[in-house]
Design a protein around this motif. Structure first.
Motif, PDB file in Angstrom:
ATOM      1  N   GLY A 328       0.825  -1.197   0.000  1.00 41.44           N
ATOM      2  CA  GLY A 328       0.000   0.000   0.000  1.00 41.44           C
ATOM      3  C   GLY A 328       0.859   1.247   0.000  1.00 41.44           C
ATOM      4  N   VAL A 329       0.177   2.384   0.052  1.00 44.00           N
ATOM      5  CA  VAL A 329       0.844   3.677   0.024  1.00 44.00           C
ATOM      6  C   VAL A 329       0.768   4.309   1.402  1.00 44.00           C
ATOM      7  CG1 VAL A 329       0.754   6.023  -0.905  1.00 44.00           C
ATOM      8  CG2 VAL A 329       0.453   4.075  -2.429  1.00 44.00           C
ATOM      9  N   VAL A 330       1.916   4.823   1.879  1.00 42.68           N
ATOM     10  CA  VAL A 330       1.937   5.548   3.153  1.00 42.68           C
ATOM     11  C   VAL A 330       2.384   6.969   2.880  1.00 42.68           C
ATOM     12  CG1 VAL A 330       2.358   3.508   4.572  1.00 42.68           C
ATOM     13  CG2 VAL A 330       4.287   4.759   3.619  1.00 42.68           C
ATOM     14  N   GLY A 331       2.016   7.861   3.785  1.00 42.47           N
ATOM     15  CA  GLY A 331       2.380   9.258   3.654  1.00 42.47           C
ATOM     16  C   GLY A 331       1.255  10.083   3.061  1.00 42.47           C
ATOM     17  N   HIS A 333       2.044  13.837   2.284  1.00 48.10           N
ATOM     18  CA  HIS A 333       2.696  14.844   1.450  1.00 48.10           C
ATOM     19  C   HIS A 333       3.774  14.233   0.561  1.00 48.10           C
ATOM     20  CE1 HIS A 333       0.515  17.906   3.573  1.00 48.10           C
ATOM     21  NE2 HIS A 333       1.040  17.555   4.734  1.00 48.10           N
ATOM     22  N   LYS A 334       4.441  13.178   1.045  1.00 42.07           N
ATOM     23  CA  LYS A 334       5.430  12.447   0.253  1.00 42.07           C
ATOM     24  C   LYS A 334       5.034  10.974   0.272  1.00 42.07           C
ATOM     25  CE  LYS A 334       9.382  15.515   0.838  1.00 42.07           C
ATOM     26  NZ  LYS A 334      10.815  15.611   1.190  1.00 42.07           N
ATOM     27  N   PHE A 335       4.495  10.525  -0.846  1.00 42.03           N
ATOM     28  CA  PHE A 335       3.961   9.173  -0.912  1.00 42.03           C
ATOM     29  C   PHE A 335       5.077   8.143  -1.080  1.00 42.03           C
ATOM     30  CE2 PHE A 335       0.696  11.978  -2.752  1.00 42.03           C
ATOM     31  CZ  PHE A 335      -0.308  11.775  -1.829  1.00 42.03           C
ATOM     32  N   THR A 336       4.884   6.989  -0.448  1.00 39.30           N
ATOM     33  CA  THR A 336       5.798   5.864  -0.596  1.00 39.30           C
ATOM     34  C   THR A 336       4.989   4.586  -0.767  1.00 39.30           C
ATOM     35  OG1 THR A 336       7.473   6.907   0.796  1.00 39.30           O
ATOM     36  CG2 THR A 336       7.663   4.539   0.443  1.00 39.30           C
ATOM     37  N   TYR A 337       5.297   3.847  -1.804  1.00 40.64           N
ATOM     38  CA  TYR A 337       4.673   2.544  -2.015  1.00 40.64           C
ATOM     39  C   TYR A 337       5.543   1.517  -1.315  1.00 40.64           C
ATOM     40  CZ  TYR A 337       2.336  -1.319  -4.427  1.00 40.64           C
ATOM     41  OH  TYR A 337       1.632  -2.453  -4.719  1.00 40.64           O
ATOM     42  N   ASP A 338       4.956   0.753  -0.385  1.00 41.54           N
ATOM     43  CA  ASP A 338       5.751  -0.138   0.454  1.00 41.54           C
ATOM     44  C   ASP A 338       5.004  -1.448   0.686  1.00 41.54           C
ATOM     45  OD1 ASP A 338       7.915  -0.942   1.920  1.00 41.54           O
ATOM     46  OD2 ASP A 338       7.873   0.746   3.314  1.00 41.54           O
ATOM     47  N   ILE A 339       5.720  -2.420   1.275  1.00 36.48           N
ATOM     48  CA  ILE A 339       5.135  -3.726   1.578  1.00 36.48           C
ATOM     49  C   ILE A 339       5.425  -4.069   3.035  1.00 36.48           C
ATOM     50  CG2 ILE A 339       5.216  -4.616  -0.779  1.00 36.48           C
ATOM     51  CD1 ILE A 339       7.821  -6.043  -0.049  1.00 36.48           C
ATOM     52  N   TRP A 340       4.553  -4.922   3.614  1.00 38.94           N
ATOM     53  CA  TRP A 340       4.690  -5.325   5.009  1.00 38.94           C
ATOM     54  C   TRP A 340       4.365  -6.807   5.137  1.00 38.94           C
ATOM     55  CZ3 TRP A 340       1.969  -1.154   3.236  1.00 38.94           C
ATOM     56  CH2 TRP A 340       2.455   0.109   3.573  1.00 38.94           C
ATOM     57  N   GLY A 341       4.786  -7.357   6.255  1.00 35.70           N
ATOM     58  CA  GLY A 341       4.435  -8.739   6.570  1.00 35.70           C
ATOM     59  C   GLY A 341       5.644  -9.558   6.966  1.00 35.70           C
ATOM     60  N   ASN A 342       5.364 -10.747   7.446  1.00 35.22           N
ATOM     61  CA  ASN A 342       6.428 -11.644   7.894  1.00 35.22           C
ATOM     62  C   ASN A 342       7.383 -12.000   6.756  1.00 35.22           C
ATOM     63  OD1 ASN A 342       7.542 -13.466  10.019  1.00 35.22           O
ATOM     64  ND2 ASN A 342       6.988 -15.043   8.529  1.00 35.22           N
ATOM     65  N   THR A 343       6.875 -12.065   5.524  1.00 39.05           N
ATOM     66  CA  THR A 343       7.731 -12.374   4.367  1.00 39.05           C
ATOM     67  C   THR A 343       8.839 -11.346   4.213  1.00 39.05           C
ATOM     68  OG1 THR A 343       5.893 -13.462   3.211  1.00 39.05           O
ATOM     69  CG2 THR A 343       7.734 -12.697   1.861  1.00 39.05           C
ATOM     70  N   VAL A 344       8.492 -10.080   4.429  1.00 40.43           N
ATOM     71  CA  VAL A 344       9.489  -9.008   4.328  1.00 40.43           C
ATOM     72  C   VAL A 344      10.533  -9.150   5.434  1.00 40.43           C
ATOM     73  CG1 VAL A 344       9.838  -6.516   4.211  1.00 40.43           C
ATOM     74  CG2 VAL A 344       7.710  -7.510   3.348  1.00 40.43           C
ATOM     75  N   ASN A 345      10.054  -9.414   6.652  1.00 38.33           N
ATOM     76  CA  ASN A 345      10.972  -9.543   7.786  1.00 38.33           C
ATOM     77  C   ASN A 345      11.948 -10.709   7.593  1.00 38.33           C
ATOM     78  OD1 ASN A 345       9.612  -7.420   8.995  1.00 38.33           O
ATOM     79  ND2 ASN A 345       8.209  -8.787  10.100  1.00 38.33           N
ATOM     80  N   VAL A 346      11.435 -11.835   7.097  1.00 36.82           N
ATOM     81  CA  VAL A 346      12.295 -12.999   6.879  1.00 36.82           C
ATOM     82  C   VAL A 346      13.318 -12.706   5.779  1.00 36.82           C
ATOM     83  CG1 VAL A 346      12.351 -15.398   6.091  1.00 36.82           C
ATOM     84  CG2 VAL A 346      10.615 -14.653   7.742  1.00 36.82           C
TER      85      VAL A 346
END
Length: 418
Positions: A328-331, A333-346
């Motif tokens: 999803g997108v966070v921010g 004024h300055k947008f960032t497309y990012d990913i989250w979850g255990n897959t990212v952490n691993v």
């Protein structure tokens, strides 16, 4: 040796300045051209140099001392080449009255042979030369001289692409400033969104002023991190650090894009990308594996050149993991497309538990790619906050599915394999 001056000297110097090439760091593309020129002409040394008002400065050299970077313009043989705007071929410098009293011939390097081709812009400005030299007299065949001439044209193509890249970087810097100035201006924001978000995400944000978070049941996350970064930068100027990181990350961007991965962000000297997001596909694990192999190959080629120059290598660990993510997108004024979850952490932990100069993959990724790639089992590796995680080293594409001996490029059978 009297110093001749090109008729268009002021315009020539202005053109040279526009390429911002003088006093820059070594670049592998130019280094490879000099090495190739020396090999084709069977000469012990070759160089690419540029002539400014007072000196001949060497951008790339092969077969010459590392500390040799320039010589006074008044004794430069390449100075004559740029005045002629054509190839200068001197089989025996001692027998040539133009050069037999030059300090380059009588003392110092004691040159005996020279063949150089001017590097000429489309506007007819000779910026410098590509030349081969020898310390004994020799002859070149017509084919060798023509090959040197063709290499000079390729050098200009490379130089022009470099200039365009500098212009691109400057444009990106200007866009960054514009983004801070024009948050409230809708038309400006729409233009900027396409530079920082995937097209489909930017279109959704434009249409609804928000992006709905999405769950992807299968994606592949790639973490790249340079090791020994602090040691490398301790002896470098800040501007040089940024310039070299920019060169690496720009190359990573090109490789990532070719393999349908999405670059998400850089954090210091770390780089994060994902496959299968935001456009799902079935090949994201293989795409990520191919991408990682080519990134390591790029760094290996670069480090071979750095070793010749006695510079420390740029070594990277790469970690890959496959599994579900939320994107999803966070921010505001300055947008960032990012990913989250255990897959990212691993994926991050797999990278951290890896080995410099190698690709570590999780068992989840291995299950997707094992039929097409050669791997080495690492067994269960202790991972911070995750316990034991089964990992593998990714080595190459299997020979049956590779179009090259190194196992970096897939053949047609690779993609047809079920």
């Amino acid at each position: 040796m009297d110093m001749a001056i090109p008729a268009n000297e002021p315009e020539r110097l202005e053109a040279l300045a526009s390429y911002a090439i003088l006093d820059t760091l070594p670049e592998i593309g130019f280094d490879e051209i000099t090495e190739l020129a020396a090999q084709i002409c069977d000469c012990p040394a070759a160089l690419i140099s540029f002539v400014d008002p007072s000196r001949q400065w060497m951008k790339a050299k092969y077969g010459l001392p590392p500390d040799l970077s320039e010589c006074p313009r008044e004794i430069s043989i390449c100075q004559v080449t740029i005045c002629n705007n054509d190839i200068l071929y001197v089989p025996d410098l001692v027998s040539d009255q133009r050069f037999n009293t030059s300090p380059l011939v009588t003392t110092g390097l004691q040159l005996r042979f020279y063949c150089g081709v001017p590097l000429i812009t489309q506007d007819g400005h000779a910026l410098g030369t590509l030349c081969v030299i020898d310390f004994k007299s020799r002859e070149l065949s017509f084919e060798q001289r023509e090959a040197l001439r063709r290499l000079s044209r390729q050098t200009m193509v490379h130089l022009e692409l470099r200039r365009q890249l500098l212009e691109r970087n400057e444009m990106l810097r200007q866009l960054e400033k514009a983004r801070d100035r024009a948050v409230a201006e809708k038309s400006e924001s729409e233009r900027l969104l396409l530079n920082i978000l995937p097209p489909s995400i930017a279109a959704e944000l434009k249409a609804s002023e928000r992006v709905r978070p999405r769950f992807f049941d299968s994606a592949t996350v790639v973490f790249i991190d340079f090791t020994g970064f602090t040691r490398i930068v301790e002896t470098m100027e800040p501007a040089s650090v940024i310039d070299q990181l920019d060169q690496h990350f720009t190359r990573f961007d090109d490789i990532i894009a070719r393999h349908r991965l999405e670059k998400l962000k850089t954090i210091g000297d770390a780089y994060l990308a994902v496959g299968g997001v935001p456009e799902p596909n079935r090949s994201h694990a293989m795409d990520a594996a191919l991408c990682a192999l080519q990134i390591l190959d790029h760094l290996a080629k670069l480090n071979r050149q750095r070793e010749k120059l006695r510079l420390p290598p740029w070594l990277a660990r790469i970690g890959i993991n496959t599994g579900p993510v939320i994107a999803g997108v966070v921010g505001k004024h300055k947008f960032t497309y990012d990913i989250w979850g255990n897959t990212v952490n691993v994926a991050e932990r797999v990278e951290a538990a890896g080995v410099p100069g190698r690709i570590s993959i999780s068992e989840a990724t291995w299950q997707y790619i094992k039929g097409r790639f050669e791997t080495e089992a690492r067994g269960a590796v202790e991972v911070k906050h995750k316990g034991l995680v089964n990992m593998y080293f990714l080595d190459r594409i299997k020979p049956d599915y590779s179009s090259d001996p190194a196992g970096l490029a897939p053949n047609e059978r690779f993609w047809k394999q079920e």
